[in-house]
Scaffold this motif. Structure first.
Motif, PDB file in Angstrom:
ATOM      1  N   GLN A  82     -18.092  64.157 105.983  1.00  0.00           N
ATOM      2  CA  GLN A  82     -16.573  63.960 105.599  1.00  0.00           C
ATOM      3  C   GLN A  82     -16.193  65.213 104.556  1.00  0.00           C
ATOM      4  O   GLN A  82     -15.623  65.612 104.109  1.00  0.00           O
ATOM      5  N   LYS A  83     -17.286  64.684 103.465  1.00  0.00           N
ATOM      6  CA  LYS A  83     -16.890  65.994 102.353  1.00  0.00           C
ATOM      7  C   LYS A  83     -16.615  67.161 103.062  1.00  0.00           C
ATOM      8  O   LYS A  83     -16.066  68.343 102.117  1.00  0.00           O
ATOM      9  N   ALA A  84     -17.963  67.194 103.741  1.00  0.00           N
ATOM     10  CA  ALA A  84     -18.194  69.334 104.367  1.00  0.00           C
ATOM     11  C   ALA A  84     -17.289  69.450 104.370  1.00  0.00           C
ATOM     12  O   ALA A  84     -17.294  70.393 104.692  1.00  0.00           O
ATOM     13  N   PHE A  85     -16.714  68.392 105.397  1.00  0.00           N
ATOM     14  CA  PHE A  85     -15.253  68.557 106.247  1.00  0.00           C
ATOM     15  C   PHE A  85     -14.366  69.178 105.612  1.00  0.00           C
ATOM     16  O   PHE A  85     -13.291  70.328 105.840  1.00  0.00           O
ATOM     17  N   GLY A  86     -14.349  68.120 104.251  1.00  0.00           N
ATOM     18  CA  GLY A  86     -12.823  69.010 103.787  1.00  0.00           C
ATOM     19  C   GLY A  86     -13.141  70.413 102.799  1.00  0.00           C
ATOM     20  O   GLY A  86     -12.198  70.882 102.470  1.00  0.00           O
ATOM     21  N   ASN A  87     -14.765  70.313 102.439  1.00  0.00           N
ATOM     22  CA  ASN A  87     -14.659  71.562 101.593  1.00  0.00           C
ATOM     23  C   ASN A  87     -14.487  72.236 102.489  1.00  0.00           C
ATOM     24  O   ASN A  87     -14.053  73.722 101.674  1.00  0.00           O
ATOM     25  N   PHE A  88     -14.683  72.118 104.169  1.00  0.00           N
ATOM     26  CA  PHE A  88     -14.971  74.049 104.442  1.00  0.00           C
ATOM     27  C   PHE A  88     -13.449  73.695 105.219  1.00  0.00           C
ATOM     28  O   PHE A  88     -13.282  75.242 104.435  1.00  0.00           O
ATOM     29  N   LEU A  89     -12.723  72.926 105.118  1.00  0.00           N
ATOM     30  CA  LEU A  89     -11.049  73.855 105.118  1.00  0.00           C
ATOM     31  C   LEU A  89     -10.951  74.277 104.069  1.00  0.00           C
ATOM     32  O   LEU A  89     -10.059  75.069 104.283  1.00  0.00           O
ATOM     33  N   ARG A  90     -11.436  73.082 102.900  1.00  0.00           N
ATOM     34  CA  ARG A  90     -10.307  74.137 101.232  1.00  0.00           C
ATOM     35  C   ARG A  90     -10.831  75.730 101.238  1.00  0.00           C
ATOM     36  O   ARG A  90     -10.039  76.558 100.777  1.00  0.00           O
ATOM     37  N   SER A  91     -11.982  75.992 101.635  1.00  0.00           N
ATOM     38  CA  SER A  91     -12.949  77.152 101.121  1.00  0.00           C
ATOM     39  C   SER A  91     -12.077  78.469 102.395  1.00  0.00           C
ATOM     40  O   SER A  91     -11.910  79.422 101.929  1.00  0.00           O
ATOM     41  N   ARG A  92     -11.606  77.894 103.845  1.00  0.00           N
ATOM     42  CA  ARG A  92     -11.215  78.704 104.308  1.00  0.00           C
ATOM     43  C   ARG A  92      -9.572  78.883 104.373  1.00  0.00           C
ATOM     44  O   ARG A  92      -8.847  79.928 104.711  1.00  0.00           O
ATOM     45  N   ARG A  93      -8.672  78.040 103.480  1.00  0.00           N
ATOM     46  CA  ARG A  93      -7.528  78.099 103.327  1.00  0.00           C
ATOM     47  C   ARG A  93      -7.857  78.933 102.407  1.00  0.00           C
ATOM     48  O   ARG A  93      -6.933  79.697 102.028  1.00  0.00           O
ATOM     49  N   GLU A  94      -8.424  78.873 101.554  1.00  0.00           N
ATOM     50  CA  GLU A  94      -8.211  79.168 100.181  1.00  0.00           C
ATOM     51  C   GLU A  94      -8.452  81.497 100.444  1.00  0.00           C
ATOM     52  O   GLU A  94      -8.457  82.190  99.739  1.00  0.00           O
ATOM     53  N   GLN A  95      -9.609  81.281 101.683  1.00  0.00           N
ATOM     54  CA  GLN A  95      -9.727  82.611 101.868  1.00  0.00           C
ATOM     55  C   GLN A  95      -8.425  83.757 102.795  1.00  0.00           C
ATOM     56  O   GLN A  95      -8.359  84.913 103.531  1.00  0.00           O
ATOM     57  N   LEU A  96      -7.341  83.451 103.402  1.00  0.00           N
ATOM     58  CA  LEU A  96      -6.861  83.016 103.576  1.00  0.00           C
ATOM     59  C   LEU A  96      -5.748  84.073 102.902  1.00  0.00           C
ATOM     60  O   LEU A  96      -5.536  83.874 102.238  1.00  0.00           O
ATOM     61  N   ASP A  97      -5.182  85.192 103.617  1.00  0.00           N
ATOM     62  CA  ASP A  97      -4.079  85.871 102.847  1.00  0.00           C
ATOM     63  C   ASP A  97      -2.774  85.497 103.653  1.00  0.00           C
ATOM     64  O   ASP A  97      -2.281  85.796 104.811  1.00  0.00           O
ATOM     65  N   PRO A  98      -1.835  85.378 103.039  1.00  0.00           N
ATOM     66  CA  PRO A  98      -0.250  84.510 102.775  1.00  0.00           C
ATOM     67  C   PRO A  98       0.592  86.104 103.322  1.00  0.00           C
ATOM     68  O   PRO A  98       0.999  86.011 105.178  1.00  0.00           O
ATOM     69  N   ALA A  99      -0.191  86.942 102.894  1.00  0.00           N
ATOM     70  CA  ALA A  99       0.776  88.232 104.122  1.00  0.00           C
ATOM     71  C   ALA A  99       0.471  88.528 104.565  1.00  0.00           C
ATOM     72  O   ALA A  99       0.755  89.578 105.809  1.00  0.00           O
ATOM     73  N   HIS A 100      -0.908  88.314 105.085  1.00  0.00           N
ATOM     74  CA  HIS A 100      -1.461  89.215 106.257  1.00  0.00           C
ATOM     75  C   HIS A 100      -1.111  88.198 107.488  1.00  0.00           C
ATOM     76  O   HIS A 100      -0.757  88.983 108.353  1.00  0.00           O
ATOM     77  N   LEU A 101      -0.310  86.883 107.300  1.00  0.00           N
ATOM     78  CA  LEU A 101      -0.602  85.464 107.760  1.00  0.00           C
ATOM     79  C   LEU A 101       1.202  86.106 108.324  1.00  0.00           C
ATOM     80  O   LEU A 101       2.236  84.778 108.519  1.00  0.00           O
ATOM     81  N   ALA A 102       1.934  87.104 107.335  1.00  0.00           N
ATOM     82  CA  ALA A 102       3.718  87.097 107.475  1.00  0.00           C
ATOM     83  C   ALA A 102       4.014  85.939 106.832  1.00  0.00           C
ATOM     84  O   ALA A 102       5.306  85.403 107.701  1.00  0.00           O
ATOM     85  N   ILE A 103       3.368  84.795 105.634  1.00  0.00           N
ATOM     86  CA  ILE A 103       3.973  83.783 105.822  1.00  0.00           C
ATOM     87  C   ILE A 103       5.123  83.883 104.005  1.00  0.00           C
ATOM     88  O   ILE A 103       4.624  84.492 102.871  1.00  0.00           O
ATOM     89  N   PRO A 104       6.059  83.767 103.829  1.00  0.00           N
ATOM     90  CA  PRO A 104       7.018  84.529 103.019  1.00  0.00           C
ATOM     91  C   PRO A 104       6.889  82.604 102.187  1.00  0.00           C
ATOM     92  O   PRO A 104       5.907  82.235 102.319  1.00  0.00           O
ATOM     93  N   SER A 105       7.131  83.043 100.744  1.00  0.00           N
ATOM     94  CA  SER A 105       6.772  82.292  99.506  1.00  0.00           C
ATOM     95  C   SER A 105       7.800  82.458  98.728  1.00  0.00           C
ATOM     96  O   SER A 105       8.198  83.536  98.262  1.00  0.00           O
ATOM     97  N   LEU A 106       8.544  81.407  98.063  1.00  0.00           N
ATOM     98  CA  LEU A 106       9.446  81.257  97.306  1.00  0.00           C
ATOM     99  C   LEU A 106       9.506  80.944  95.943  1.00  0.00           C
ATOM    100  O   LEU A 106       9.781  81.412  94.989  1.00  0.00           O
ATOM    101  N   ARG A 107       7.821  80.841  95.526  1.00  0.00           N
ATOM    102  CA  ARG A 107       7.808  80.689  94.518  1.00  0.00           C
ATOM    103  C   ARG A 107       5.874  81.784  93.925  1.00  0.00           C
ATOM    104  O   ARG A 107       5.682  81.540  95.405  1.00  0.00           O
ATOM    105  N   ARG A 108       6.178  81.400  92.976  1.00  0.00           N
ATOM    106  CA  ARG A 108       4.511  82.709  92.490  1.00  0.00           C
ATOM    107  C   ARG A 108       3.545  81.546  93.406  1.00  0.00           C
ATOM    108  O   ARG A 108       3.707  80.193  92.718  1.00  0.00           O
ATOM    109  N   ARG A 109       2.030  82.022  93.745  1.00  0.00           N
ATOM    110  CA  ARG A 109       0.949  81.325  94.174  1.00  0.00           C
ATOM    111  C   ARG A 109       0.016  81.087  93.081  1.00  0.00           C
ATOM    112  O   ARG A 109      -0.284  82.689  92.161  1.00  0.00           O
ATOM    113  N   ARG A 110      -0.702  80.814  92.755  1.00  0.00           N
ATOM    114  CA  ARG A 110      -0.746  80.328  90.841  1.00  0.00           C
ATOM    115  C   ARG A 110      -2.401  80.427  91.768  1.00  0.00           C
ATOM    116  O   ARG A 110      -3.787  80.700  90.816  1.00  0.00           O
ATOM    117  N   THR A 111      -2.419  79.617  92.750  1.00  0.00           N
ATOM    118  CA  THR A 111      -4.768  80.151  93.449  1.00  0.00           C
ATOM    119  C   THR A 111      -3.719  80.968  94.811  1.00  0.00           C
ATOM    120  O   THR A 111      -3.689  81.569  95.444  1.00  0.00           O
TER     121      THR A 111
END
Length: 259
Positions: free
Chosen positions: A6-35
């Motif tokens: 379960q912990k490994a599942f959560g860690n894997f989700l977080r690692s994949r989330r953090e490596q995605l590029d919002p611009a590549h996915l055309a996700i707008p952002s109304l505030r500055r991303r700190r991470t």
């Protein structure tokens, strides 16, 4: 005690989330991303699940995601086929059995010994369990101390492996680390796996960075270019096979590559 997967599942989700590029996915952002990467709420929206539910999953809580939820998360996180399979495996219920080093079935040991091509067998933790003379000549397995008979430990920490793989050593080592990640995470809290990670960290300065990237890849076969100290440059094709009686046992066979 909670299932370490379960912990490994959560860690894997977080690692994949953090490596995605919002611009590549055309996700707008109304505030500055700190991470780097997507925010949790963005992944939850892409997967069609509630943010509180997603947060609990990423925290490794005991919430038991359904197969449909796992598939939705895989799509939301743009996972590869190997990563998707890894996420499914981590979501399965039930604690893994404690690791014990496998005992080679005599029939498999004899067949490996008699093969003319370089061949060896590894177990669940990638320990080297058997090899033939051709593999000993190619990789130098006969010279390994008993505690060092692990294919990942050999490639990452043995100076002879660096010479053997030459300029491609780092690429080969990273590939193997990413493949081992899928195996490790299913037994993440097992003392035998923790011991191996400790020895890899001590013996290979690059390992912590590769491990922290949390990459997962599939395997099965391919081509390697080796630089043997006596036989020179060798181009070899290889394939791996699982034993029917014990899928943890994997046979690797090498042969000269065809032009």
């Amino acid at each position: 005690m909670s299932d370490p997967r379960q912990k490994a599942f959560g860690n894997f989700l977080r690692s994949r989330r953090e490596q995605l590029d919002p611009a590549h996915l055309a996700i707008p952002s109304l505030r500055r991303r700190r991470t780097p990467g997507l925010r949790r709420e963005e992944v939850a929206e892409r997967a069609g699940i509630g943010i509180d539910w997603y947060v609990r999953l990423e925290q490794g809580r005991d919430v038991g995601p359904s197969a449909a939820t796992v598939d939705a998360l895989a799509r939301a996180l743009c996972l590869s086929e190997a990563e998707h399979a890894h996420l499914r495996a981590l979501a399965r219920r039930g604690r893994p059995s404690a690791f014990t080093r496998e005992v080679m079935p005599p029939t498999i040991a004899r067949l490996v010994r008699d093969l003319p091509q370089p061949a060896y067998v590894t177990g669940r933790r990638w320990d080297l369990l058997a090899w033939n003379d051709a593999a000993a000549d190619l990789f130098g397995f006969d010279d390994l101390a008993e505690g060092e008979r692990n294919i990942l430990h050999f490639v990452l920490t043995d100076a002879r492996a660096r010479v053997l793989f030459g300029p491609a050593w780092a690429e080969e080592a990273q590939r193997m680390v990413a493949q081992f990640r899928a195996v490790h995470d299913l037994s993440a809290a097992d003392p035998a796996f923790l011991d191996l990670l400790g020895r890899l960290t001590e013996g290979c300065p690059l390992f912590p960075g590769w491990w922290g990237a949390h990459e997962v890849r599939g395997g099965g076969g391919g081509r390697k270019v080796l630089h043997h100290p006596e036989r020179g440059r060798l181009v070899l094709d290889y394939a791996t096979f699982q034993a029917t009686g014990d899928p943890a046992l994997k046979l690797a066979i090498y042969a000269p590559a065809e032009p």
